[in-house]
Design a protein around this motif. Structure first.
Motif, PDB file in Angstrom:
ATOM      1  N   ASP A   1      -3.810  11.019  -5.694  1.00 41.97           N
ATOM      2  CA  ASP A   1      -5.208  10.626  -5.539  1.00 41.97           C
ATOM      3  C   ASP A   1      -5.708  10.740  -4.104  1.00 41.97           C
ATOM      4  O   ASP A   1      -6.703  10.105  -3.732  1.00 41.97           O
ATOM      5  CB  ASP A   1      -5.397   9.182  -6.027  1.00 41.97           C
ATOM      6  CG  ASP A   1      -5.087   9.035  -7.505  1.00 41.97           C
ATOM      7  OD1 ASP A   1      -5.420   9.957  -8.271  1.00 41.97           O
ATOM      8  OD2 ASP A   1      -4.503   8.002  -7.892  1.00 41.97           O
ATOM      9  N   ILE A   2      -5.067  11.553  -3.277  1.00 38.75           N
ATOM     10  CA  ILE A   2      -5.437  11.634  -1.870  1.00 38.75           C
ATOM     11  C   ILE A   2      -6.819  12.239  -1.682  1.00 38.75           C
ATOM     12  O   ILE A   2      -7.441  12.076  -0.632  1.00 38.75           O
ATOM     13  CB  ILE A   2      -4.382  12.445  -1.067  1.00 38.75           C
ATOM     14  CG1 ILE A   2      -4.528  12.200   0.445  1.00 38.75           C
ATOM     15  CG2 ILE A   2      -4.505  13.931  -1.395  1.00 38.75           C
ATOM     16  CD1 ILE A   2      -4.193  10.807   0.874  1.00 38.75           C
TER      17      ILE A   2
ATOM     18  N   GLY B   1      -9.461  15.179   1.768  1.00 32.47           N
ATOM     19  CA  GLY B   1      -8.219  14.426   1.884  1.00 32.47           C
ATOM     20  C   GLY B   1      -6.984  15.279   1.738  1.00 32.47           C
ATOM     21  O   GLY B   1      -5.986  15.078   2.446  1.00 32.47           O
ATOM     22  N   GLU B   2      -7.003  16.264   0.826  1.00 32.43           N
ATOM     23  CA  GLU B   2      -5.838  17.127   0.624  1.00 32.43           C
ATOM     24  C   GLU B   2      -5.620  18.031   1.837  1.00 32.43           C
ATOM     25  O   GLU B   2      -4.472  18.257   2.244  1.00 32.43           O
ATOM     26  CB  GLU B   2      -6.015  17.950  -0.645  1.00 32.43           C
ATOM     27  CG  GLU B   2      -6.005  17.104  -1.914  1.00 32.43           C
ATOM     28  CD  GLU B   2      -6.110  17.946  -3.167  1.00 32.43           C
ATOM     29  OE1 GLU B   2      -6.217  19.187  -3.050  1.00 32.43           O
ATOM     30  OE2 GLU B   2      -6.084  17.359  -4.269  1.00 32.43           O
TER      31      GLU B   2
ATOM     32  N   PRO C   1     -10.925   9.460   1.615  1.00 33.25           N
ATOM     33  CA  PRO C   1      -9.619  10.025   1.253  1.00 33.25           C
ATOM     34  C   PRO C   1      -8.666  10.154   2.440  1.00 33.25           C
ATOM     35  O   PRO C   1      -7.445  10.171   2.257  1.00 33.25           O
ATOM     36  CB  PRO C   1      -9.992  11.405   0.688  1.00 33.25           C
ATOM     37  CG  PRO C   1     -11.374  11.229   0.151  1.00 33.25           C
ATOM     38  CD  PRO C   1     -12.045  10.285   1.109  1.00 33.25           C
ATOM     39  N   PHE C   2      -9.217  10.226   3.636  1.00 34.22           N
ATOM     40  CA  PHE C   2      -8.398  10.289   4.857  1.00 34.22           C
ATOM     41  C   PHE C   2      -8.435   8.962   5.606  1.00 34.22           C
ATOM     42  O   PHE C   2      -8.056   8.906   6.773  1.00 34.22           O
ATOM     43  CB  PHE C   2      -8.913  11.409   5.773  1.00 34.22           C
ATOM     44  CG  PHE C   2     -10.401  11.386   5.980  1.00 34.22           C
ATOM     45  CD1 PHE C   2     -10.987  10.536   6.907  1.00 34.22           C
ATOM     46  CD2 PHE C   2     -11.234  12.195   5.205  1.00 34.22           C
ATOM     47  CE1 PHE C   2     -12.354  10.495   7.076  1.00 34.22           C
ATOM     48  CE2 PHE C   2     -12.612  12.159   5.368  1.00 34.22           C
ATOM     49  CZ  PHE C   2     -13.176  11.308   6.308  1.00 34.22           C
TER      50      PHE C   2
ATOM     51  N   ASN D   1       0.128   5.632   1.331  1.00 31.24           N
ATOM     52  CA  ASN D   1       0.930   6.838   1.158  1.00 31.24           C
ATOM     53  C   ASN D   1       1.962   7.034   2.263  1.00 31.24           C
ATOM     54  O   ASN D   1       2.508   8.126   2.432  1.00 31.24           O
ATOM     55  CB  ASN D   1       0.018   8.060   1.042  1.00 31.24           C
ATOM     56  CG  ASN D   1      -0.684   8.112  -0.298  1.00 31.24           C
ATOM     57  OD1 ASN D   1      -0.030   8.250  -1.342  1.00 31.24           O
ATOM     58  ND2 ASN D   1      -1.997   7.965  -0.295  1.00 31.24           N
ATOM     59  N   GLY D   2       2.235   5.956   3.002  1.00 30.35           N
ATOM     60  CA  GLY D   2       3.413   5.948   3.863  1.00 30.35           C
ATOM     61  C   GLY D   2       3.219   6.347   5.301  1.00 30.35           C
ATOM     62  O   GLY D   2       4.202   6.392   6.063  1.00 30.35           O
TER      63      GLY D   2
END
Length: 541
Positions: free
Chosen positions: A141-142, A210-211, A240-241, A249-250
Motif C-alpha cells: 500500500d505504499i 510513493g512507489e 504515500p511518502f 514499512n521499516g
C-alpha cells in the motif's frame, strides 16, 4: 533489499541509461562522500502503562549522511490558506540551507510537491526518479494515503482539523481567494510547483509517487529518512511518502520538527494558538509514529521559529503523590495557557521517585511551574534546576512546592542533593506543616493585596480551599501576601503571595492546589494570573 538484488537493479538502471540517455543514478562528488551526523532523537514514552502521561526522552544517534534521504513534502508555491503561504515562505530559506548542507554531505534529496509533476516533466531530477526500476520489495500500500497506523489507536488525536485548518482572517481570506482566481489559479488548490525558494538540482529527485520514492530509497540502500515540509497533521503524516508509511514499512524516519507547520484553526478544539496546535501534533508523532529532530542539530545555531511565535516557554514539573497535579496541571495548562505559552511537561519517574526524566528541557525554559513534594535529585538534575532559578528566571509554585526538595533535614542518599532552604530563599515562605484536613479553608484578600493586578477577575467569595490549611507564615520581608486563608480556631495563614527570590526572579506561590480547587473558576483564574504575572505578561482575560 539484499546486495544481489541491489546489484541487479543498478545493472538494469545502467542499461536504461544506455538506451534512453537518462542518467537515473549518476554519482556526484557529494554522493560519493558522506559525513557522520550526530542527532538528538526526541520521542515520548509513557511514565507507566496506560498512565496517559509521557516522558520526553532524547537519544543520541550517529547517522551516515550518505545513507540519509531528505524528503521535502508539499512545499508548494501557493496555498489556499494565505497564512500557510506566508509561513511556508518564511520557513523556506532555512529549509533550503538544510537541503544544501545535507546534499553537500552526501544525502539524497527528494522533492515531493504533490500534484505538480507536470511542471517538472522535463527536469533531470524528475526523469531520474522515473528511470528507476520498481523495487522488488515495494510495500503493498505504499502508493496510498495512510490515515492512521496501529500505534495511534492507543492515543487520542490532539486537534480538530475537520474544517481544513485554515487560520486566515475571514475578510483577508476572501481577498486572497479573489487574487488567486485573478491569477488563473484554483482558489481551492492553487499550487502548480514547489516554491522557488527551494533549489532543485539535477542530482536530486522529484516525485510525488510513493512507489517511485520507495524505489529510490531501496536502489540507494537508504534506511534513514528525514521529513521536512507541510503540513504536519495532514500531508507530512499521511502521504504515500509520509511519516506513517515510512515508519510502518521499516524505515528509520524522523520529522524535522522546526521545519514544518500545521493546518490548524485556533477556533477549533482544543482552542489553543496555531503554534501550540503544531506542538500538540509533534507530541502525537513522538508518542505513536516516530522521533523528531531540529535543524540546528545539523546547521548549528538555534532551531527555526516563526516570527509570530512569541510564546514564552513554560516547563511544568510535577512529582508528588498527594494531590494528583500530574492530572490537573496538564489539563489546566492546555485550557488556560495554550493560547500564549509553549508548555513542556516533566513528570517523575514512576519507578524511581528521585528522578525527573527530561528535566534537561529547563535549559530552554522561560518560566518554571513547580508541583513537587520531598524529592532529592541527582546532582546533574539539581544543577539544572538551580541554574534556571539562580539565573533570575521566574518560578511559580503550587501546594507542595513549598517543600519540593526537602527531606525535613534528613541526609539524602549518596549522589543525590536536597535544597532545604528553597521555601525561604525562593518562595519567601516558612512552611512548617499543615492543619487537619476535612475543613474548608475560607479565603480573603489581604490588606496589601487589594487592587493587585494578579487578583484581577478573582472573586474571593467564590474561592475556598479544599485542602488542609498550610502553616506558611511568617513570610520573608520581600514577599507580598495576596490571599489569606483561615479555618476555625486557628491563626490565619497566607495562601497566595508574590516574592522576589534571592536571585532576583519573580515568584508566585499558592498553597492551594487540591484536585477540587481546580473545579473553581476563581482558582483557575488565580493560578493563570500568577503565571502571566511571573512571566511579565498580561492575560487576554
Amino acid at each position: 533489499m539484499n546486495k544481489r538484488q541491489n546489484t541487479i537493479l543498478w545493472a538494469l538502471a545502467g542499461i536504461f541509461t544506455l538506451v534512453t540517455g537518462v542518467i537515473p543514478l549518476s554519482l556526484s562528488a557529494a554522493e560519493q562522500e558522506s559525513s557522520p551526523l550526530t542527532l538528538q532523537l526526541r520521542s515520548r514514552q509513557q511514565t507507566a502503562e496506560k498512565s496517559g502521561r509521557f516522558h520526553a526522552t532524547v537519544k543520541t544517534q550517529k547517522w551516515d549522511a550518505g545513507q540519509v534521504a531528505v524528503i521535502v513534502c508539499d512545499m508548494w508555491d501557493l496555498h489556499h490558506c494565505l497564512n500557510a503561504t506566508r509561513r511556508g515562505a518564511e520557513m523556506a530559506p532555512r529549509m533550503n540551507d538544510l537541503l544544501n548542507h545535507m546534499r553537500s554531505q552526501g544525502a539524497t534529496i527528494v522533492h515531493a510537491p504533490s500534484s505538480c509533476m507536470d511542471r517538472y516533466a522535463d527536469h533531470p531530477a524528475r526523469k531520474r526518479a522515473q528511470a528507476i526500476p520498481r523495487a522488488t520489495n515495494t510495500p503493498k500500500d505504499i502508493g496510498q494515503w495512510c490515515y492512521k497506523i496501529p500505534a495511534e489507536e492507543n492515543g487520542k488525536y490532539p486537534i480538530d482539523q475537520s474544517d481544513g485548518g485554515e487560520d486566515d482572517d475571514l475578510e483577508e481570506h476572501k481577498r486572497w481567494a479573489a487574487k488567486l482566481k485573478a491569477m488563473g489559479r484554483n482558489p481551492g488548490s492553487p499550487w502548480k510547483a514547489q516554491t522557488d525558494l527551494l533549489e532543485i538540482r539535477d542530482e536530486d529527485y522529484v516525485s510525488d509517487n510513493g512507489e517511485e520514492i520507495w524505489s529510490v530509497l531501496e536502489m540507494k540502500g537508504i534506511d534513514q529518512v528525514m521529513l521536512v515540509g507541510v503540513h504536519t497533521n495532514m500531508c507530512v503524516l499521511g502521504r504515500p511518502f509520509g511519516l506513517r508509511q515510512m515508519a510502518q514499512n521499516g524505515k528509520r524516519v524522523v520529522l524535522v520538527r522546526d521545519m514544518t507547520d500545521t493546518m490548524y484553526n485556533p477556533a477549533r478544539e482544543p482552542y489553543v494558538s496555531h503554534f501550540t496546535g503544531t506542538d500538540l501534533i509533534v507530541e502525537h508523532i513522538e508518542k505513536w509514529v516516530c522521533p523528531t529532530i531540529t535543524s540546528d542539530q545539523i546547521l548549528g545555531g538555534t532551531p527555526f521559529r516563526f516570527k509570530n511565535d512569541t510564546r514564552p516557554h513554560l516547563v511544568m514539573v510535577t512529582a508528588e503523590r498527594e494531590y494528583d497535579t500530574n492530572r490537573t496541571l496538564p489539563q489546566f495548562c492546555l485550557e488556560q495557557l495554550g493560547k500564549d505559552f509553549r508548555v513542556s511537561h516533566v513528570f517523575a519517574n514512576a519507578e524511581e521517585r528521585n528522578d525527573l526524566p527530561g528535566i534537561e528541557v529547563l535549559k530552554d525554559a522561560d518560566v518554571l511551574l513547580l508541583s513537587v513534594r520531598r524529592r532529592v535529585l541527582p546532582a546533574a538534575q539539581m544543577a539544572l534546576v538551580r541554574d534556571f532559578i539562580e539565573s533570575g528566571k521566574p518560578v511559580v509554585g503550587i501546594r507542595t512546592a513549598s517543600h519540593p526538595f526537602s527531606l525535613n533535614g534528613e541526609q539524602p542518599p549518596a549522589g543525590y542533593l536536597a535544597w532545604e532552604s528553597f521555601d525561604h530563599d525562593i518562595l519567601g515562605g516558612n512552611y512548617t506543616g499543615h492543619h487537619g484536613a476535612g475543613v474548608a479553608v475560607s479565603v480573603q484578600v489581604s490588606a496589601v493585596g487589594s487592587g493587585h493586578p494578579l487578583l484581577a477577575g478573582v472573586d474571593p467569595a467564590r474561592l475556598q480551599g479544599f485542602g488542609s490549611l498550610y502553616k506558611a507564615g511568617p513570610l520573608v520581608a520581600s514577599a507580598t501576601p495576596l490571599l489569606i486563608g483561615s479555618v476555625p480556631g486557628k491563626d490565619p495563614e497566607p495562601v497566595a503571595w508574590t516574592n522576589t527570590s534571592k536571585y532576583g526572579g519573580r515568584v508566585f506561590y499558592t498553597a492551594m492546589g487540591h484536585p477540587d480547587d481546580f473545579g473553581q473558576a476563581a482558582f483557575n483564574q488565580l493560578l493563570k494570573n500568577g503565571i502571566y504575572w511571573a512571566a511579565t505578561m498580561v492575560s487576554a482575560d
